[in-house]
Design an enzyme around this catalytic site. Sequence first.
Site, PDB file in Angstrom:
ATOM      1  N   GLY A  58     -25.753 -21.292  24.048  1.00 50.31           N
ATOM      2  CA  GLY A  58     -24.454 -20.809  24.511  1.00 50.31           C
ATOM      3  C   GLY A  58     -24.330 -21.053  25.995  1.00 50.31           C
ATOM      4  CB  CYS A  60     -30.495 -23.283  24.627  1.00 44.55           C
ATOM      5  SG  CYS A  60     -29.968 -23.644  26.293  1.00 44.55           S
ATOM      6  CE1 TYR A  61     -26.632 -15.987  26.846  1.00 48.40           C
ATOM      7  CE2 TYR A  61     -26.716 -15.456  24.504  1.00 48.40           C
ATOM      8  CZ  TYR A  61     -26.416 -15.099  25.800  1.00 48.40           C
ATOM      9  OH  TYR A  61     -25.909 -13.851  26.059  1.00 48.40           O
ATOM     10  CG  HIS A  82     -29.753 -27.976  22.695  1.00 49.88           C
ATOM     11  ND1 HIS A  82     -29.042 -26.950  22.129  1.00 49.88           N
ATOM     12  CD2 HIS A  82     -29.651 -27.811  24.032  1.00 49.88           C
ATOM     13  CE1 HIS A  82     -28.510 -26.203  23.077  1.00 49.88           C
ATOM     14  NE2 HIS A  82     -28.867 -26.704  24.242  1.00 49.88           N
ATOM     15  CD  GLU A 117     -29.092 -27.680  18.588  1.00 47.85           C
ATOM     16  OE1 GLU A 117     -30.331 -27.591  18.619  1.00 47.85           O
ATOM     17  OE2 GLU A 117     -28.354 -27.075  19.379  1.00 47.85           O
ATOM     18  CG  ASP A 152     -10.504 -31.282   3.873  1.00 48.15           C
ATOM     19  OD1 ASP A 152     -11.504 -32.016   3.721  1.00 48.15           O
ATOM     20  OD2 ASP A 152     -10.185 -30.784   4.960  1.00 48.15           O
ATOM     21  CE  LYS A 165     -12.368 -34.182   6.714  1.00 45.27           C
ATOM     22  NZ  LYS A 165     -11.109 -33.414   6.609  1.00 45.27           N
TER      23      LYS A 165
END
Length: 519
Positions: A53, A84-85, A171, A173, A230, A375
């Site tokens: 964050g 991180c945060y 990070h 990710e 969608d 998605k």
Amino acid sequence: MDKITIIDFGGQYCHLIARRIRDLGVYSEILPSHTSYSKITSLQPKGIILSGGPSSVYEEGSPKLSKDTFKLIIENKIPVLGICYGFHLIIHNLGGKIAAKDKKEYGKTLLYIIEPNLIFNELNEKEIVWMSHGDQVISIPEGFEILAKTENCPIAAYGNQEKKIYGVQFHPEVTNTPKGNKILENFIFKVSKCKKEWKLKDWINRTIDEIRNEIGDKNRVILGLSGGVDSSVTAMLLHEAIGDRLHCIFVNNGLLRKNEELEVQRIFQVESQFKNFHYVNAEDIFLKKLKGVVDPEEKRKIIGHTFIEVFESKTIELEHEYPNIKFLAQGTIYPDRVETAATSNAAAKIKSHHNLTLPDDMMLEIIEPLKDLYKDEVRKIGNKLGLSEELINRHPFPGPGLAVRCVGEIKKQRLDILREADSILIQEIKRAGVYNDLWQAFCVLLPVKSVGIMGDYRTYENLCAIRAVESQDVMTANFAKLDWELLEKIGTRIINEVKGINRVVYDISNKPPSTIEYE
Ligand code: XMP
């Protein structure tokens, strides 16, 4: 099914964490930082990830888990990974020290792994990781050990095996941390002991059963089908579950791309044999209401309201014929509805997107079969249900359609010019093999005329802008560095073939500060 819960502290990569974990075969979902312990545990997560964050844990008003929630998570030994945060927050709560650094550490950094412990299992002694922080951990509480460091950050990862708490300053990710997935994998399988149970094929079968149970043997469902990914996947799924008891309403608002209405009819009526595909041509109604309107918000409001009116009146007409229409299906997907600290609806405030607005007085029950999916998962399901690659990989198209790309007054003649130019652009982008590399590519008709020369004649015609962007998450986007020759070919073709355009410009703005669409 085993789950990992991600607590969102406003990090831009929060959804990315959730997607990575799902790709690894474990269901994951995001909760805002103010969620209570009872809500968190009602979902029975096998592990919890505290996201990154932008705030500093010492800042007043920075997002935190309540002290009780934090205490209960630790006491109950639910495995935790702080990123991180989240990495700072754990230490802040447990009595360690954090301090602001003079110089921020940002970008690719070399990580030295001190303890090849559980979360660093199968990693090398040195690995590249992606850093982005100002604060740093100075001391860790008793029972914790330092697992890794970088040149500027002596505590870049820590762990407490007994309490099952881990944290990383970087990070894992993002793709800039090449072994990041392995770290997440270690946390979800080795520390949290999750089983790989999130499989899309099982999801399809299970969801079809659930839809059948929910709707029953006799009731019917109505769905607004736009032809986007969608709503198309929602349609296919419902059709598979209840067949002709699905009624799709496709509204031609006059703001569609060239031949779009024919294409959607072909796919659903002809190829997929939907018996109850209802085509409503409302072009005149929309264009009449938009006459003389130039303000972008005004346009969006009119289009949103008119869509509801048209959709509602068609539904009422169908209800007379089929009194057992009881459900309204929507193609809502996970990012549309999740309340995250990161977006806090700020994005929604920038423009009034009308897609999620529903008629208030419709007494229909809502069914949203895709509501837990990302998605890319929706695309994979569409593929398994037999939708063509072309439809599945289509660029996003805004609900208000060409209205937001026809700057100034909307007239049929201007829309026709835009449609022709846009279709040339898409044709050439596809021919060059770059369509799937782009987030979006489209033409915009500007309310500006300029002088040109064609043969012996002076022209005074419209200006067309080409917008082509690359993006991962839509919150940021860069203009695509398309090949000059390709751009030349597109520009030349548009000017030669589209009557009404005598000049083409290429948009070189990034988002932010510009948006992707023009209005
Ligand atoms: P902006 O222009 O805000 O667009 O950078 C971000 C993304 O959202 C799409 N967009 C919309 N999609 N209804 C939609 O379904 C809308 O009203 C709408 N407005 C913008 C846009 O195409 C881009 O992908």
